[in-house]
Design a protein around this motif. Sequence first.
Motif, PDB file in Angstrom:
ATOM      1  N   TRP A 193       0.732  -1.303  -0.080  1.00  0.00           N
ATOM      2  CA  TRP A 193      -0.073  -0.066  -0.132  1.00  0.00           C
ATOM      3  C   TRP A 193       0.772   1.309  -0.081  1.00  0.00           C
ATOM      4  CZ3 TRP A 193      -1.595  -3.913   3.811  1.00  0.00           C
ATOM      5  CH2 TRP A 193      -0.594  -3.760   5.043  1.00  0.00           C
ATOM      6  N   HIS A 194       0.413   2.276  -0.391  1.00  0.00           N
ATOM      7  CA  HIS A 194       0.462   3.620  -0.099  1.00  0.00           C
ATOM      8  C   HIS A 194      -0.276   4.200   1.157  1.00  0.00           C
ATOM      9  CE1 HIS A 194       3.114   3.682  -3.418  1.00  0.00           C
ATOM     10  NE2 HIS A 194       2.149   3.295  -4.135  1.00  0.00           N
ATOM     11  N   ILE A 195       0.326   3.773   2.279  1.00  0.00           N
ATOM     12  CA  ILE A 195      -0.731   3.709   3.482  1.00  0.00           C
ATOM     13  C   ILE A 195      -1.199   5.201   3.757  1.00  0.00           C
ATOM     14  CG2 ILE A 195       1.027   4.346   5.292  1.00  0.00           C
ATOM     15  CD1 ILE A 195      -0.105   2.124   6.759  1.00  0.00           C
ATOM     16  N   ALA A 196      -0.173   6.213   3.403  1.00  0.00           N
ATOM     17  CA  ALA A 196      -0.801   7.544   3.782  1.00  0.00           C
ATOM     18  C   ALA A 196      -1.909   8.082   2.928  1.00  0.00           C
ATOM     19  CB  ALA A 196       0.300   8.470   4.028  1.00  0.00           C
ATOM     20  N   HIS A 197      -2.020   7.463   1.881  1.00  0.00           N
ATOM     21  CA  HIS A 197      -2.823   7.846   0.695  1.00  0.00           C
ATOM     22  C   HIS A 197      -4.093   6.952   0.539  1.00  0.00           C
ATOM     23  CE1 HIS A 197       0.031  10.977  -0.646  1.00  0.00           C
ATOM     24  NE2 HIS A 197       0.994   9.924  -0.270  1.00  0.00           N
ATOM     25  N   ASP A 198      -4.277   6.022   1.482  1.00  0.00           N
ATOM     26  CA  ASP A 198      -5.455   4.947   1.587  1.00  0.00           C
ATOM     27  C   ASP A 198      -5.527   4.179   0.256  1.00  0.00           C
ATOM     28  OD1 ASP A 198      -6.117   5.637   4.052  1.00  0.00           O
ATOM     29  OD2 ASP A 198      -7.598   7.190   3.580  1.00  0.00           O
ATOM     30  N   VAL A 199      -4.197   3.893  -0.434  1.00  0.00           N
ATOM     31  CA  VAL A 199      -4.115   3.144  -1.737  1.00  0.00           C
ATOM     32  C   VAL A 199      -3.734   1.624  -1.275  1.00  0.00           C
ATOM     33  CG1 VAL A 199      -3.267   2.887  -3.911  1.00  0.00           C
ATOM     34  CG2 VAL A 199      -4.055   5.213  -2.903  1.00  0.00           C
ATOM     35  N   LEU A 200      -4.404   0.652  -1.611  1.00  0.00           N
ATOM     36  CA  LEU A 200      -3.604  -0.631  -1.716  1.00  0.00           C
ATOM     37  C   LEU A 200      -3.542  -1.204  -2.886  1.00  0.00           C
ATOM     38  CD1 LEU A 200      -4.314  -3.641   0.516  1.00  0.00           C
ATOM     39  CD2 LEU A 200      -4.548  -3.993  -1.947  1.00  0.00           C
ATOM     40  N   VAL A 201      -2.331  -1.644  -3.364  1.00  0.00           N
ATOM     41  CA  VAL A 201      -2.031  -2.289  -4.658  1.00  0.00           C
ATOM     42  C   VAL A 201      -1.793  -3.832  -4.514  1.00  0.00           C
ATOM     43  CG1 VAL A 201      -0.529  -2.127  -6.757  1.00  0.00           C
ATOM     44  CG2 VAL A 201      -0.580  -0.459  -5.090  1.00  0.00           C
ATOM     45  N   SER A 202      -2.188  -4.666  -5.320  1.00  0.00           N
ATOM     46  CA  SER A 202      -2.161  -6.179  -5.669  1.00  0.00           C
ATOM     47  C   SER A 202      -1.620  -6.583  -7.049  1.00  0.00           C
ATOM     48  CB  SER A 202      -3.335  -6.778  -4.824  1.00  0.00           C
ATOM     49  OG  SER A 202      -4.515  -6.666  -6.007  1.00  0.00           O
ATOM     50  N   SER A 203      -1.240  -7.735  -6.958  1.00  0.00           N
ATOM     51  CA  SER A 203      -0.354  -8.377  -8.020  1.00  0.00           C
ATOM     52  C   SER A 203      -0.995  -9.935  -8.445  1.00  0.00           C
ATOM     53  CB  SER A 203       1.038  -8.371  -7.999  1.00  0.00           C
ATOM     54  OG  SER A 203       1.500  -9.269  -6.920  1.00  0.00           O
ATOM     55  N   GLU A 204      -0.505 -10.422  -9.250  1.00  0.00           N
ATOM     56  CA  GLU A 204      -1.352 -11.714  -9.829  1.00  0.00           C
ATOM     57  C   GLU A 204      -0.292 -12.622 -10.205  1.00  0.00           C
ATOM     58  OE1 GLU A 204      -5.202 -10.046 -12.104  1.00  0.00           O
ATOM     59  OE2 GLU A 204      -3.366 -10.785 -13.357  1.00  0.00           O
ATOM     60  N   TRP A 205      -0.422 -13.964  -9.594  1.00  0.00           N
ATOM     61  CA  TRP A 205       0.092 -15.128 -10.156  1.00  0.00           C
ATOM     62  C   TRP A 205      -0.760 -15.941 -10.886  1.00  0.00           C
ATOM     63  CZ3 TRP A 205       3.454 -19.099  -6.330  1.00  0.00           C
ATOM     64  CH2 TRP A 205       4.005 -19.814  -6.792  1.00  0.00           C
ATOM     65  N   GLY A 206      -1.433 -17.048  -9.984  1.00  0.00           N
ATOM     66  CA  GLY A 206      -2.384 -17.877 -10.681  1.00  0.00           C
ATOM     67  C   GLY A 206      -3.070 -18.669  -9.332  1.00  0.00           C
ATOM     68  N   THR A 207      -4.084 -19.620  -9.987  1.00  0.00           N
ATOM     69  CA  THR A 207      -4.764 -20.145  -9.013  1.00  0.00           C
ATOM     70  C   THR A 207      -3.942 -21.535  -8.357  1.00  0.00           C
ATOM     71  OG1 THR A 207      -5.864 -21.614 -10.557  1.00  0.00           O
ATOM     72  CG2 THR A 207      -6.839 -19.412 -10.064  1.00  0.00           C
ATOM     73  N   PRO A 208      -4.313 -22.065  -7.299  1.00  0.00           N
ATOM     74  CA  PRO A 208      -3.743 -23.388  -6.990  1.00  0.00           C
ATOM     75  C   PRO A 208      -3.441 -24.377  -7.975  1.00  0.00           C
ATOM     76  CG  PRO A 208      -5.135 -22.723  -5.307  1.00  0.00           C
ATOM     77  CD  PRO A 208      -5.432 -21.827  -6.333  1.00  0.00           C
ATOM     78  N   SER A 209      -4.239 -24.733  -8.865  1.00  0.00           N
ATOM     79  CA  SER A 209      -4.036 -25.586  -9.858  1.00  0.00           C
ATOM     80  C   SER A 209      -3.075 -25.258 -10.677  1.00  0.00           C
ATOM     81  CB  SER A 209      -5.366 -26.253 -10.486  1.00  0.00           C
ATOM     82  OG  SER A 209      -5.509 -25.125 -11.328  1.00  0.00           O
ATOM     83  N   MET A 210      -2.846 -24.040 -10.939  1.00  0.00           N
ATOM     84  CA  MET A 210      -1.903 -23.366 -12.106  1.00  0.00           C
ATOM     85  C   MET A 210      -0.374 -23.507 -11.531  1.00  0.00           C
ATOM     86  SD  MET A 210      -4.141 -20.172 -13.326  1.00  0.00           S
ATOM     87  CE  MET A 210      -3.229 -19.502 -14.567  1.00  0.00           C
ATOM     88  N   ILE A 211      -0.289 -23.383 -10.179  1.00  0.00           N
ATOM     89  CA  ILE A 211       1.028 -23.277  -9.501  1.00  0.00           C
ATOM     90  C   ILE A 211       1.508 -24.497  -8.901  1.00  0.00           C
ATOM     91  CG2 ILE A 211       0.818 -20.899  -9.350  1.00  0.00           C
ATOM     92  CD1 ILE A 211       0.728 -22.538  -5.996  1.00  0.00           C
ATOM     93  N   GLU A 212       0.462 -25.456  -8.398  1.00  0.00           N
ATOM     94  CA  GLU A 212       0.527 -26.662  -7.677  1.00  0.00           C
ATOM     95  C   GLU A 212       2.068 -27.341  -8.175  1.00  0.00           C
ATOM     96  OE1 GLU A 212       0.098 -29.364  -4.493  1.00  0.00           O
ATOM     97  OE2 GLU A 212      -1.122 -27.541  -4.989  1.00  0.00           O
ATOM     98  N   ASP A 213       2.005 -27.809  -9.590  1.00  0.00           N
ATOM     99  CA  ASP A 213       3.161 -28.630  -9.962  1.00  0.00           C
ATOM    100  C   ASP A 213       4.244 -27.765 -10.776  1.00  0.00           C
ATOM    101  OD1 ASP A 213       1.832 -30.919  -8.568  1.00  0.00           O
ATOM    102  OD2 ASP A 213       0.336 -31.034 -10.313  1.00  0.00           O
ATOM    103  N   GLY A 214       4.358 -26.588 -10.350  1.00  0.00           N
ATOM    104  CA  GLY A 214       5.276 -25.864 -11.154  1.00  0.00           C
ATOM    105  C   GLY A 214       4.606 -25.195 -12.480  1.00  0.00           C
ATOM    106  N   VAL A 215       5.406 -24.608 -13.341  1.00  0.00           N
ATOM    107  CA  VAL A 215       5.049 -23.748 -14.464  1.00  0.00           C
ATOM    108  C   VAL A 215       4.395 -24.849 -15.394  1.00  0.00           C
ATOM    109  CG1 VAL A 215       5.631 -22.430 -16.140  1.00  0.00           C
ATOM    110  CG2 VAL A 215       6.807 -22.144 -14.151  1.00  0.00           C
ATOM    111  N   VAL A 216       3.095 -24.523 -15.961  1.00  0.00           N
ATOM    112  CA  VAL A 216       2.428 -25.168 -17.045  1.00  0.00           C
ATOM    113  C   VAL A 216       2.642 -24.549 -18.311  1.00  0.00           C
ATOM    114  CG1 VAL A 216       0.233 -26.164 -17.640  1.00  0.00           C
ATOM    115  CG2 VAL A 216       0.751 -25.826 -15.049  1.00  0.00           C
ATOM    116  N   GLY A 217       3.643 -25.258 -19.020  1.00  0.00           N
ATOM    117  CA  GLY A 217       3.882 -24.605 -20.241  1.00  0.00           C
ATOM    118  C   GLY A 217       2.909 -24.182 -21.208  1.00  0.00           C
TER     119      GLY A 217
END
Length: 466
Positions: A193-217
């Motif tokens: 976040w930018h805590i003094a500005h009341d802003v939160l930022v979030s990012s993205e990877w994948g769902t559990p099945s997309m990451i469970e066994d590694g990178v899915v080509g």
Amino acid sequence: MALWKPDPTFYPSPRDAAAGPPEKLAYVAAFDRAAAEPDAIAVLDVDPDSASYGDVVGWSELPGLGDELHHFGWNACSSALCPGSPHPHVERRYLIVPGLRSSDIHVLDTKDDPLKPQLVKTITAAELAGRAGYSRPHTVHCGPEGLYVTALGGADGAEGPGGIALLDHTSFEVLGRWEVDRGPQFFAYDAWWHIAHDVLVSSEWGTPSMIEDGVVGELLLGREYGHSLHFWDLRKRKHVQTVDLGDQHQMVLELRPAHDPTKQYGFAGVVVNVEDLSASVWLWHRDGDAWAATKVIIIPAEPADAADLPPVIAPFGAVPPLVTDIDLSVDDQWLYVSCWGTGELKRYDVSDPFHPVEAGSVRIGGIVDRAPHPAEPGLPLAGGPQMVEVSRDGRRVYVTNSLYGAWDDQFYPDGVGAWMAKLDSTPEGFTFDERFFPHGDAFRGRRPHQTRLQGGDASSDSYCYP
């Protein structure tokens, strides 16, 4: 009557934090990929004047098997001094340690014996799912109102949406889901976040099945992993804007906002561009009334003989840098970028955040190079700089070599090993500390992942005063 004072490791401003005393201990999450032995928090002596400097001097095992400890954090930090939601009487005392595979979250008390953190509570996967609707807890940040825990998956086997669970500062009960209105957000990974500005930022990877066994080509080449940043109203807990970096930029992971609370910018690391295997770092910033993101660093792939590459990348004839962690010094001058694939740790001067200037590089490990540590020049190393942590004063940089069990096995199929290194950083450059190289049996067969420094570090605290 006792006089209550804030925890001395809480600092009003980045300047005050940088002037604080140096850390004496480091806490490192160490996991057993085979799930035959319990995961543990290893305690390392990082006091250069100590006889046991560089050694594992404490070890706290968890009760179960198969947690895969990941990105843990402190229960409280300098954000407790913020005027909007002050909690000056909490202590930086407990480590909040999520299991990425078990979905359990462990609470360890470091106060009575810092060398042997004591397990005082386990928040079960069932409690996390039942009260917040989430699974696969990934990252912990101490913030206003409590503890923010990002999670990749939904409850009861649901793939998503992932999001943020809020935990109480003191009781560690799961208060519930943080989001009131998540808008189009579905994938999750990091949040800050930018805590003094009341802003939160979030990012993205994948769902559990997309990451469970590694990178899915197929998913990677199909551009199906996360490729966006999300911006939120921190107080209203409402999604405000999505900034799509382009679907060729797969896996937007670590977020590092400016520590100066007057600034509204930050850096995001992107693992791979599927068009050329390069990695990148993006700057998010204000653009009028909206948010924008600008690519400010590109790190190209390095050509390699297919015979020297693991099957997952052999067809490409190149080693992708695989930027899997970044860290920003507390004074907002130096950005450290881990290239886990090529075995390189880069340093950039980001005094002008729109125009980073490379200001140093070291090599250790790497898919092809297997560069040794200077303390043992005859020992080729697998893995590479992965999690990177910087001391509050910016002079010491700690790296560990394991990323995530399934990725370790894909990209280093002959074994990733276990090692940790420390670098000394000055304005003139940064170099390995040859006295600090715990490796091999030091971690008792476990793989070291994230590091937290006693009293806080460059990625643990938010400051509310410039």
